[in-house]
Design a protein around this motif. Structure first.
Motif, PDB file in Angstrom:
ATOM      1  N   ALA A  26      -3.537   6.188  -3.127  1.00  0.00           N
ATOM      2  CA  ALA A  26      -4.538   5.589  -2.208  1.00  0.00           C
ATOM      3  C   ALA A  26      -6.138   6.064  -2.823  1.00  0.00           C
ATOM      4  O   ALA A  26      -6.946   4.864  -2.781  1.00  0.00           O
ATOM      5  CB  ALA A  26      -4.642   5.910  -0.848  1.00  0.00           C
ATOM      6  N   MET A  27      -6.508   7.031  -3.183  1.00  0.00           N
ATOM      7  CA  MET A  27      -7.707   7.357  -3.748  1.00  0.00           C
ATOM      8  C   MET A  27      -7.982   6.476  -5.133  1.00  0.00           C
ATOM      9  O   MET A  27      -9.402   6.328  -5.188  1.00  0.00           O
ATOM     10  CB  MET A  27      -7.854   8.893  -3.762  1.00  0.00           C
ATOM     11  N   LEU A  85       0.870  -1.211   0.019  1.00  0.00           N
ATOM     12  CA  LEU A  85      -0.133  -0.055   0.008  1.00  0.00           C
ATOM     13  C   LEU A  85       0.921   1.243  -0.043  1.00  0.00           C
ATOM     14  O   LEU A  85       1.987   1.255   0.378  1.00  0.00           O
ATOM     15  CB  LEU A  85      -0.873   0.064   1.455  1.00  0.00           C
ATOM     16  N   PRO A  86       0.179   2.237  -0.469  1.00  0.00           N
ATOM     17  CA  PRO A  86       0.980   3.594  -0.322  1.00  0.00           C
ATOM     18  C   PRO A  86       1.340   3.822   0.950  1.00  0.00           C
ATOM     19  O   PRO A  86       0.580   3.799   1.949  1.00  0.00           O
ATOM     20  CB  PRO A  86       0.020   4.459  -1.113  1.00  0.00           C
ATOM     21  N   ILE A 118      -8.951   6.835   4.224  1.00  0.00           N
ATOM     22  CA  ILE A 118      -9.121   8.017   3.899  1.00  0.00           C
ATOM     23  C   ILE A 118     -10.705   8.219   3.856  1.00  0.00           C
ATOM     24  O   ILE A 118     -11.405   7.568   3.084  1.00  0.00           O
ATOM     25  CB  ILE A 118      -8.482   8.316   2.676  1.00  0.00           C
ATOM     26  N   LYS A 119     -10.978   9.331   4.615  1.00  0.00           N
ATOM     27  CA  LYS A 119     -12.678   9.451   4.711  1.00  0.00           C
ATOM     28  C   LYS A 119     -12.808  10.786   4.100  1.00  0.00           C
ATOM     29  O   LYS A 119     -13.811  11.299   3.578  1.00  0.00           O
ATOM     30  CB  LYS A 119     -12.867   9.715   6.133  1.00  0.00           C
ATOM     31  N   GLN A 120     -11.843  11.823   3.966  1.00  0.00           N
ATOM     32  CA  GLN A 120     -12.122  12.968   3.447  1.00  0.00           C
ATOM     33  C   GLN A 120     -10.549  13.753   3.111  1.00  0.00           C
ATOM     34  O   GLN A 120      -9.708  13.615   3.818  1.00  0.00           O
ATOM     35  CB  GLN A 120     -12.766  14.064   4.570  1.00  0.00           C
ATOM     36  N   LEU A 121     -10.836  14.389   1.920  1.00  0.00           N
ATOM     37  CA  LEU A 121      -9.538  15.234   1.453  1.00  0.00           C
ATOM     38  C   LEU A 121     -10.178  16.593   1.207  1.00  0.00           C
ATOM     39  O   LEU A 121     -11.256  16.922   0.653  1.00  0.00           O
ATOM     40  CB  LEU A 121      -9.006  14.687   0.095  1.00  0.00           C
ATOM     41  N   LEU A 122      -9.199  17.536   1.694  1.00  0.00           N
ATOM     42  CA  LEU A 122      -9.730  19.062   1.277  1.00  0.00           C
ATOM     43  C   LEU A 122      -8.302  19.898   1.115  1.00  0.00           C
ATOM     44  O   LEU A 122      -7.265  19.718   1.679  1.00  0.00           O
ATOM     45  CB  LEU A 122     -10.102  19.634   2.553  1.00  0.00           C
ATOM     46  N   LYS A 123      -8.528  20.396  -0.139  1.00  0.00           N
ATOM     47  CA  LYS A 123      -7.553  21.303  -0.765  1.00  0.00           C
ATOM     48  C   LYS A 123      -7.376  22.733  -0.013  1.00  0.00           C
ATOM     49  O   LYS A 123      -8.284  23.438   0.370  1.00  0.00           O
ATOM     50  CB  LYS A 123      -7.634  21.619  -2.128  1.00  0.00           C
ATOM     51  N   LEU A 124      -6.182  22.959   0.428  1.00  0.00           N
ATOM     52  CA  LEU A 124      -5.868  24.244   1.243  1.00  0.00           C
ATOM     53  C   LEU A 124      -5.021  24.936   0.302  1.00  0.00           C
ATOM     54  O   LEU A 124      -4.311  24.745  -0.750  1.00  0.00           O
ATOM     55  CB  LEU A 124      -5.194  23.750   2.399  1.00  0.00           C
ATOM     56  N   PRO A 125      -5.155  26.528   0.677  1.00  0.00           N
ATOM     57  CA  PRO A 125      -4.161  27.292   0.020  1.00  0.00           C
ATOM     58  C   PRO A 125      -2.646  26.878   0.085  1.00  0.00           C
ATOM     59  O   PRO A 125      -2.417  26.730   1.285  1.00  0.00           O
ATOM     60  CB  PRO A 125      -4.519  28.645   0.400  1.00  0.00           C
ATOM     61  N   GLY A 126      -1.828  27.277  -0.859  1.00  0.00           N
ATOM     62  CA  GLY A 126      -0.416  26.822  -0.812  1.00  0.00           C
ATOM     63  C   GLY A 126      -0.199  25.461  -1.130  1.00  0.00           C
ATOM     64  O   GLY A 126       0.976  25.017  -0.704  1.00  0.00           O
ATOM     65  N   ASP A 127      -1.042  24.805  -1.807  1.00  0.00           N
ATOM     66  CA  ASP A 127      -0.512  23.585  -2.440  1.00  0.00           C
ATOM     67  C   ASP A 127      -0.643  22.538  -1.065  1.00  0.00           C
ATOM     68  O   ASP A 127       0.060  21.329  -1.338  1.00  0.00           O
ATOM     69  CB  ASP A 127       0.762  23.426  -2.928  1.00  0.00           C
TER      70      ASP A 127
END
Length: 815
Positions: A48-49, A16-17, A82-91
């Motif tokens: 993984a996603m 797995l990753p 993994i239940k949730q991914l959220l993109k934030l400012p600044g990569d």
């Protein structure tokens, strides 16, 4: 801890990753969100996603490692979903995961774009949750948790309810570890324990330890609060006192001043005698009327003490190659000085506690003594302070005055430390040879303690009165001569001689440093003004006569000023200064070098002289006339030089038969020894063999070779003793076109210091006796008789007509 895993505990092996965590441990059943910023970590999340949304989470052992290997991770980690991914400012990415189960890392499969790892998924061994031991552990954990709640920060009711209702031993241990404050190692220890009962037992121990720490924190917090309450009460009373003093008309509030001094003393973190002395003075100040004279004295004293760098120091840059490059960039030549500095730093690097030697740079003005001290400070990364000691005649200038005197102040050493604001600066004691002494004291005696590394760790200034550590200071002193430095003070210093620069060294200094500096300071550029190398050589030889380069810099600056004036008046293009243009810029050349004669002459010998501005050639002439044995010495000669002439005559009388000289020459002949340029004082013993050779040549009528020069002291038995200044003398001989130099055999070792160009073009003849000197210097009898006196006179007349009538410097010559 027993982490031994039976084969039946391994459920399966998966690829797995892997995401390496810094400062976080995720336990099974734990829901947590965290930010991800590393590119490999974000690539692992993307991989993984794309598949099962499962990922391996392993904590790093060292948080500072940016690209961890398998060895940098703990052996046990967690398989998470993994239940949730959220993109934030600044990569960056914020991810929420849920721990699924324990895993043991087998190794990395690949780690190019992301880490793909192989791991064993672990099942917990079966335990009897109804057993008395398991029930006892659960009950003990809940009791400990009750105690923890009493001292811990507020905890949610949901967490408390879950802990009180969970019955599975392993799940209960993981849940408690996830919801209380534990450090990384303790939480990793819980994750690494496979056996549920042992895990719960370990959790109970950690919980009890946390309770003790939190209880102690509560006690400390309570004591701090009590102290704060007391301080607030004291503050309230002080404010009341301030208002009362103002109502009474006492003016400024001395109490606030006292508090400021106390805070400053505490900030310095002083210890022992120094702290007690300063606090004692603050206590005296608090009892005085603010405007009194005594209060002013104490304020001055405290301000002076608190301004000193008691515990502030800079960190040495002990990169020897960097220091060497810096010294080479700032100064051309001075190889012995640079080598000594590098050696000092090498010892300092190997033994940091080594105090080192006090360096004393001795040399004529303008050779770079002060500037190389500044370069040393820059290369070391230390602060720099300079004290000029010239003309100081009061001991209190060094040690300070007693604070009981009106207008008392600290000495110059303490002022230099205050100026440097570091306890390990480089302090330059300039012109240490020019200190004076009178009825007020001897400042040189006060310097004895300052420059003694065995005593200056507790230097006491008369004004400061408490010991101050000077042992970490790098003291560098400068002097023109060592004769006027008291011997005890000289004994504390390592003397490094800085000789005068030769013509080639001056040329390189001018090209690398002086010309660029003056062009820049006069608002010009390298494109608008250029100096030819031949023009610089002519300035050095024809317009300056000095040991250093100060006058050379002034002449270059004069050329730059005239070029700047021409440019302002409208001249365009490049101004190129050549030899032919120098006269229009600087006027006629002031100095001319003597050139070797082109004919062998009787009674005239070329000697070599050392001066403070370099070497020079010196013709010594002898005439023997019918008379009554008078000896005339002219040319502004000193006593030592006159004694050399008498020693030469005694030698000739004792060896008259061997030399073929009339036994009664000292009775029936008058001898006149003259050294031209009578306005210039001359002294020293090194013209002894030159005078003897000139006398023997005149008395035997044998010519002296025109291409030979000599230097050496003579004894009355004809021995030749060593002299000084061979490097400068040989350079002068080379400039004059001399091909052979006769030197004392004792100076053979000094040939290594002679300029390589001189060694290549001039032949050196070491001698131990006058017989060897005469063998080399005098023309053989057959050759001498073959050349008629008329021919010699004709050649001499032609040579004299070619000689320029040049001016000489007015500095004193020392043979």
């Amino acid at each position: 801890m027993n982490n031994h895993i039976e084969q039946q505990n391994v459920r399966s092996t998966v690829d797995l990753p892997l995401l390496a965590l810094r400062g976080i441990v995720v336990l099974p059943g734990m829901n947590i969100h965290f930010d991800v910023g590393r590119k490999k970590s974000m690539a692992a999340l993307d991989e993984a996603m794309k598949s099962s949304q499962e990922i391996l989470l392993f904590a790093q052992r060292d948080l500072r490692v940016a690209d961890p290997s398998a060895a940098d991770l703990y052996e046990f980690g967690t398989v998470a979903r993994i239940k949730q991914l959220l993109k934030l400012p600044g990569d960056n990415v914020r991810v929420m995961v849920e721990g699924v189960g324990r895993a043991r890392l087998n190794g990395f499969i690949t780690q190019r774009q992301f880490i793909l790892a192989s791991a064993d998924l672990l099942d917990e061994p079966e335990t009897d949750g109804e057993s008395a031991f398991a029930q006892a552990l659960i009950r003990e954990l809940r009791m400990a948790f009750d105690d923890y709640i009493a001292v811990a920060p507020k905890m949610s009711g949901e967490v408390i309810m879950n802990i009180m209702t969970l019955e599975d031993v392993g799940t209960l241990a993981d849940y408690v570890a996830s919801n209380i404050l534990l450090n990384l190692e303790d939480r990793q220890a819980i994750l690494s324990e496979i056996d549920p009962c042992r895990r719960l037992e370990q959790m109970v121990k950690l919980l009890r330890s946390e309770i003790e720490i939190l209880s102690l924190e509560l006690d400390i917090r309570s004591q701090v609060k009590e102290q704060i309450d007391k301080n607030q009460r004291d503050y309230y009373l002080r404010e009341q006192m301030k208002i009362i003093q103002q109502e009474l008309g006492e003016g400024e509030n001395i109490q606030s001043e006292v508090e400021e001094y106390q805070a400053s003393i505490a900030k310095l973190e002083l210890t022992g005698e120094t702290r007690e002395a300063l606090l004692k003075e603050v206590g005296r100040l608090s009892k005085m009327v603010p405007g009194s004279a005594e209060a002013t004295v104490i304020r001055t004293y405290l301000d002076a003490c608190l301004a000193l760098p008691w515990n502030t120091e800079t960190r040495d840059k002990l990169d020897l190659q960097r220091v060497k490059n810096r010294l080479d960039r700032d100064h051309y030549g001075l190889e012995k000085v640079k080598e000594r500095i590098v050696e000092y730093l090498a010892v300092k690097k190997l033994t940091p506690q080594h105090k080192g030697q006090i360096l004393c740079f001795v040399g004529p003005p303008g050779v770079g003594k002060t500037s190389i001290a500044i370069s040393i400070a820059r290369a070391l990364g230390r602060k720099f302070a300079r004290l000029s000691l010239g003309g100081i005649r009061d001991e209190a200038e060094i040690r300070g005055h007693r604070k009981t005197y009106i207008g008392a102040m600290p000495g110059r050493i303490m002022n230099a430390m205050k100026q440097a604001q570091s306890k390990n600066p480089v302090i330059l004691l300039d012109e240490i040879d020019k200190m004076c002494s009178d009825f007020r004291g001897d400042p040189a005696a006060a310097m004895l303690e300052v420059l003694d590394s065995e005593q200056n760790y507790a230097f006491r200034d008369h004004f400061i009165e408490v010991p101050f550590d000077l042992s970490n200071v790098m003291f560098i002193t400068t002097a023109n001569v060592t004769d006027t430095i008291p011997q005890p003070l000289l004994d504390r210093m390592e003397v490094i001689e800085l000789g005068s620069y030769n013509e080639e060294e001056k040329l390189q200094i001018a090209k690398r440093h002086l010309v660029p500096k003056q062009i820049r300071e006069h608002g010009l550029s390298g494109r608008s003004l250029r100096f030819d190398e031949d023009a610089l050589r002519e300035i050095i030889s024809g317009y300056t006569r000095e040991a250093g380069v100060r006058n050379l810099e002034r002449k270059i600056a004069l050329c730059c000023r005239k070029a700047a004036a021409a440019r302002v008046m409208g001249k365009q293009g490049i101004t190129r200064i050549t030899v032919g243009q120098l006269e229009s810029y600087l006027g006629p050349a002031k100095y001319k070098f003597d050139h070797a004669s082109k004919v062998d002459e009787i009674g005239i010998v070329t000697g070599l002289a050392w001066t403070s501005v370099g070497g020079d050639t010196l013709k010594i002439e002898v005439n023997a006339m019918e008379g009554t044995g008078k000896i005339e010495l002219t040319g502004n000669l000193g006593d030592v030089m006159k004694e050399s002439a008498h020693a030469a005559i005694s030698y000739i009388r004792s060896r008259a038969d061997y030399l073929g000289v009339d036994h009664d020459f000292y009775k029936n002949r008058d001898l006149h020894i003259h050294v031209p340029e009578g306005a210039i004082p001359k002294d020293g013993p090194s013209a002894g063999i030159t005078m003897a050779t000139a006398l023997i040549s005149e008395l035997t009528q044998r010519p002296v070779r025109h291409d030979v020069a000599m230097t050496g002291e003579i004894t009355i038995r004809g021995r030749v003793l060593e002299i000084g200044g061979l490097r400068e003398k040989s350079m002068a001989a080379y400039r004059a076109g001399i091909k052979t130099i006769i030197i004392p055999d004792g100076n053979r070792s000094d040939l290594t210091e002679v300029d390589p160009t001189v060694r290549k073009n001039v032949s050196f003849v070491p001698v131990t006796s006058m017989e060897q000197v005469l063998k080399t210097a005098l023309v053989p009898m057959k050759k001498a008789s073959a050349q008629s006196s008329g021919e010699r006179e004709k050649t001499l007349e032609a040579t004299l007509l070619e000689q320029p009538d040049g001016k000489r410097r007015s500095a004193a010559i020392r043979q």
